[in-house]
Design a protein around this motif. Structure first.
Motif, PDB file in Angstrom:
ATOM      1  N   UNK A 158       0.029  -2.978 -21.030  1.00  0.00           N
ATOM      2  CA  UNK A 158       0.959  -2.840 -19.904  1.00  0.00           C
ATOM      3  C   UNK A 158       0.460  -1.767 -18.954  1.00  0.00           C
ATOM      4  N   UNK A 159       0.283  -2.126 -17.711  1.00  0.00           N
ATOM      5  CA  UNK A 159      -0.115  -1.118 -16.736  1.00  0.00           C
ATOM      6  C   UNK A 159       0.812  -1.223 -15.540  1.00  0.00           C
ATOM      7  N   UNK A 160       1.534  -0.163 -15.291  1.00  0.00           N
ATOM      8  CA  UNK A 160       2.479  -0.154 -14.167  1.00  0.00           C
ATOM      9  C   UNK A 160       1.980   0.813 -13.102  1.00  0.00           C
ATOM     10  N   UNK A 161       1.568   0.266 -11.978  1.00  0.00           N
ATOM     11  CA  UNK A 161       1.077   1.076 -10.853  1.00  0.00           C
ATOM     12  C   UNK A 161       1.985   0.904  -9.638  1.00  0.00           C
ATOM     13  N   UNK A 162       3.207   0.442  -9.888  1.00  0.00           N
ATOM     14  CA  UNK A 162       4.093   0.198  -8.748  1.00  0.00           C
ATOM     15  C   UNK A 162       4.450   1.500  -8.042  1.00  0.00           C
ATOM     16  N   UNK A 163       4.867   1.386  -6.791  1.00  0.00           N
ATOM     17  CA  UNK A 163       5.243   2.551  -5.982  1.00  0.00           C
ATOM     18  C   UNK A 163       4.153   3.622  -5.954  1.00  0.00           C
ATOM     19  N   UNK A 164       2.943   3.231  -5.605  1.00  0.00           N
ATOM     20  CA  UNK A 164       1.895   4.197  -5.321  1.00  0.00           C
ATOM     21  C   UNK A 164       1.423   3.964  -3.890  1.00  0.00           C
ATOM     22  N   UNK A 165       0.263   4.510  -3.553  1.00  0.00           N
ATOM     23  CA  UNK A 165      -0.231   4.358  -2.192  1.00  0.00           C
ATOM     24  C   UNK A 165      -1.540   3.575  -2.164  1.00  0.00           C
ATOM     25  N   UNK A 166      -1.661   2.589  -3.038  1.00  0.00           N
ATOM     26  CA  UNK A 166      -2.890   1.795  -3.080  1.00  0.00           C
ATOM     27  C   UNK A 166      -2.999   0.907  -1.842  1.00  0.00           C
ATOM     28  N   UNK A 167      -4.207   0.774  -1.323  1.00  0.00           N
ATOM     29  CA  UNK A 167      -4.405  -0.120  -0.184  1.00  0.00           C
ATOM     30  C   UNK A 167      -5.364  -1.265  -0.499  1.00  0.00           C
ATOM     31  N   UNK A 168      -6.178  -1.091  -1.540  1.00  0.00           N
ATOM     32  CA  UNK A 168      -7.191  -2.101  -1.853  1.00  0.00           C
ATOM     33  C   UNK A 168      -7.274  -2.332  -3.346  1.00  0.00           C
TER      34      UNK A 168
END
Ligand SMILES: *[C@@H]1O[C@H](CO)[C@@H](O)[C@H](O)[C@H]1NC(C)=O
Ligand SMILES: *[C@@H]1O[C@H](CO)[C@@H](O)[C@H](O)[C@H]1NC(C)=O
Ligand SMILES: *[C@@H]1O[C@H](CO)[C@@H](O)[C@H](O)[C@H]1NC(C)=O
Ligand SMILES: *[C@@H]1O[C@H](CO)[C@@H](O)[C@H](O)[C@H]1NC(C)=O
Ligand SMILES: *[C@@H]1O[C@H](CO)[C@@H](O)[C@H](O)[C@H]1NC(C)=O
Ligand SMILES: *[C@@H]1O[C@H](CO)[C@@H](O)[C@H](O)[C@H]1NC(C)=O
Ligand SMILES: *[C@@H]1O[C@H](CO)[C@@H](O)[C@H](O)[C@H]1NC(C)=O
Ligand SMILES: *[C@@H]1O[C@H](CO)[C@@H](O)[C@H](O)[C@H]1NC(C)=O
Ligand SMILES: *[C@@H]1O[C@H](CO)[C@@H](O)[C@H](O)[C@H]1NC(C)=O
Ligand SMILES: *[C@@H]1O[C@H](CO)[C@@H](O)[C@H](O)[C@H]1NC(C)=O
Ligand SMILES: *[C@@H]1O[C@H](CO)[C@@H](O)[C@H](O)[C@H]1NC(C)=O
Length: 562
Positions: A259-269
């Motif tokens: 499980x990897x949760x990266x929601x609500x970050x500032x990723x653009x690519x």
């Protein structure tokens, strides 16, 4: 407040039945000292009592206790030996109190204690060897304190600790020394702090760590992930941080991650090798970022992926080979992006797909659905295409899905009416909910409507299920006739105040007449048909859905006058 006599009565009663567990609430110190037969007691819960201070040896009479809770009691000071004698205690909770310092509170180690809960207090600092007196601890809960400092070796001497909760504190930094020696640590919760940096060696000795919660912090770098200690990590939550970029091969050591949760970050690519190494990943969440570019090979190594959520980003297109290797995918969520077109090849390798969520995009066509894998069991597929820009779809190829949501699109009115008249299965939804106030009952009615456009104009069609409207009105209502089966008239719904600016009143009459004509022609035909066959059964069985416009007023008045 329970008065004292009542609590005492309960006490006496409980002991006459030789109960081993006692709960007291809203008590005071006197009442606790009055408890008798304490050698029978294995569990004691004191909550909402007034016990701000515990003297030395306060619990010494309770030496059979296994379980002790003292919560919501304003506890702020414990004398140095106040927990003396609790040698068998396994569970101790002092949560929701006012503790600001941590001591051993006992002259001998509490050698049996496995679970210590100090959450919701006012601790601000952990000192070296604070927990040495509790050598058997397996679970330590320090959440929701004000901890901003952890001295080196604070967790010294806890070889059995498995679960450590430090969430809801004010930590700004994770030092390499904090968790040293916690060899059995399996879950660590440090979410909801102010952490902006994590030293490389921080988890070096935590080789059993399976779950790490770092969400709601201020992290921008994920460099720490490449250390050896995190090789067995299964759940990693990095949601609500400030990650802007995933470095190539960043996750290459975390090959057990599921499980990897990266929601609500500032990723653009999402770059080509950003996720490589995640051989076991099953759920990936990148929702609520600013991703506008996805490399066509960025998901290549995620061959066990079951669920991906890229909703609420800025995607305009999806490379048609993006999901090429992700053949196990069951749920694809691309909602709330700006996707205008999808290639029929996009989902052609997904034999196990069950959810395809594409609402809130800019799709003008749904022909990509013709490219789904032929071995896919489409009867179990849920497709959401609501709030897009579809004008028409090839319905015949879509009717067999488990559910198909088509609400809130730019339907062509002529196409729509033609397709609504034809009886659609309940699994296909065109309607969005509308709230109207109808004069006749003065109640708010929730009805369903469909929007469509004809040339330059936007129109709205309301779906009325006549069978659900009451057929008889009472009293002083001046609003017209009752439902007449031999000469059916529109149901007495008068000029609803529809809170939407999409409504075009001028077109309504024409539409209404057309719709009524269609509906009544159908009804007449049906009546004649039914009459001929089964005269007696006509009565209550008219469940037809009428397609009609809402402005009844002028027409009904005409009918009334005539
Ligand atoms: C404890 O509460 C009882 C009534 O519930 C009261 O009579 C007694 O004085 C209280 N004792 C103390 C020390 O406050
Ligand atoms: C104790 O007080 C807390 C908050 O004041 C309340 O939420 C809780 O329900 C109370 N518990 C009991 C057993 O009265
Ligand atoms: C906790 O302590 C602070 C100051 O030491 C005090 O203001 C506050 O009222 C206390 N809270 C409770 C619930 O006793
Ligand atoms: C990650 O943490 C957030 C809260 O910050 C929570 O809403 C979310 O459910 C967590 N993700 C997972 C996969 O547990
Ligand atoms: C992340 O994005 C938010 C919203 O656009 C912005 O306010 C914030 O400054 C960004 N943070 C960083 C570190 O770029
Ligand atoms: C992804 O994260 C967002 C935000 O935390 C959450 O609302 C959403 O439900 C998650 N997606 C899945 C599939 O769990
Ligand atoms: C991805 O795109 C590149 C160039 O755009 C192309 O050379 C490569 O073959 C594509 N990969 C796949 C798997 O289609
Ligand atoms: C994933 O796709 C690439 C081509 O895009 C291919 O070279 C590779 O072998 C695939 N990996 C697996 C495990 O199927
Ligand atoms: C609609 O779909 C059906 C079944 O997939 C197909 O036979 C038919 O040709 C399609 N019609 C159009 C106009 O594309
Ligand atoms: C109007 O609403 C009230 C309360 O929601 C309900 O009791 C009443 O039966 C409704 N009247 C009609 C005619 O639907
Ligand atoms: C019709 O609706 C569309 C989308 O809802 C909107 O962009 C457009 O401006 C509307 N046109 C008119 C004439 O109201």
């Amino acid at each position: 407040m329970y008065p004292l006599p009542l609590s005492l009565l309960l006490l006496i009663l409980s002991f006459s039945f030789r109960v081993s567990s006692l709960q007291l609430s809203k008590c005071n110190k006197t009442e606790v000292t009055l408890i008798r037969d304490t050698e029978l007691l294995t569990s004691l819960t004191l909550s909402n009592c007034s016990l701000s201070h515990l003297e030395n040896a306060f619990f010494v009479r309770f030496d059979h206790l296994l379980h002790l809770e003292l919560q919501h009691s304003g506890l702020s000071a414990l004398d140095v030996f106040s927990l003396n004698g609790l040698t068998r205690l396994q569970y101790l909770s002092l949560s929701h109190n006012n503790l600001s310092t941590l001591r051993s509170w006992s002259s001998e180690p509490l050698g049996a204690l496995t679970n210590l809960d100090l959450s919701h207090n006012r601790l601000s600092k952990l000192s070296a060897r604070s927990f040495e007196p509790y050598p058997q601890l397996q679970q330590l809960d320090l959440r929701n304190n004000q901890i901003n400092e952890i001295e080196e070796d604070s967790f010294y001497g806890l070889p059995h600790l498995k679960h450590l909760h430090l969430n809801g504190n004010q930590l700004q930094h994770l030092d390499g020394s904090f968790f040293r020696g916690l060899h059995r640590l399996s879950s660590l919760s440090v979410q909801h702090n102010l952490i902006d940096s994590i030293e490389m060696e921080s988890f070096e000795s935590n080789t059993h760590l399976r779950s790490l919660r770092l969400d709601q912090n201020l992290l921008s770098s994920l460099q720490f992930l490449s250390q050896r200690g995190l090789a067995r990590l299964v759940h990693l939550n990095l949601s609500n941080n400030r990650v802007q970029k995933l470095e190539p091969l960043q996750f290459s050591k975390n090959f057990e991650l599921q499980d990897l949760d990266l929601s609500f970050n500032n990723l653009t690519k999402l770059n080509k090798e950003a996720l490589s190494g995640l051989d076991s990943l099953e759920r990936l969440n990148i929702s609520h970022n600013f991703v506008d570019t996805v490399d066509n090979e960025s998901l290549n190594s995620l061959v066990t992926l079951l669920q991906i959520d890229v909703s609420f980003n800025r995607l305009i297109t999806i490379p048609k080979s993006l999901f090429e290797n992700n053949t196990q995918l069951e749920e694809i969520i691309l909602a709330n992006n700006q996707i205008g077109k999808l290639s029929p090849q996009t989902f052609h390798k997904q034999n196990h797909l069950r959810y395809l969520k594409l609402s809130g995009n800019a799709l003008g066509e749904a022909d990509f659905l013709q490219g789904l894998s032929p071995s896919l069991n489409s009867i179990s597929l849920y497709v959401d295409l609501s709030t897009n820009r579809l004008k028409s779809v090839n319905l015949s190829s879509l009717l067999h899905f488990r559910y198909l949501n088509l609400a809130n699109n730019n339907w062509n009115c002529a196409w729509l009416v033609a397709n609504l008249v034809r009886k659609l299965p309940a699994s296909v939804n065109f309607a969005r909910p509308w709230t109207v106030i109808n004069d006749w009952s003065k109640n708010i009615t929730n009805i369903e409507g469909v929007d469509c456009s004809e040339g330059e104009r936007n129109r709205s069609i309301i779906l009325l299920d006549v069978s659900t409207l009451p057929h008889q009105k009472t009293g002083n209502c001046e609003c017209g006739q009752t439902y007449d089966q031999s000469n059916p008239s529109p149901p007495p719904l008068t000029w609803p105040k529809i809170p939407t600016d999409r409504f075009d009143s001028r077109s309504v009459i024409i539409w209404m007449l057309v719709a009524i004509a269609i509906a009544f022609a159908g009804l007449r035909w049906l009546r004649r048909f039914v009459d001929r066959n089964e005269k007696s059964k006509l009565g209550n069985k008219l469940n037809n859905v009428y397609i009609s416009k809402v402005q009844w007023q002028p027409v009904r008045n005409d009918l009334e006058r005539s």
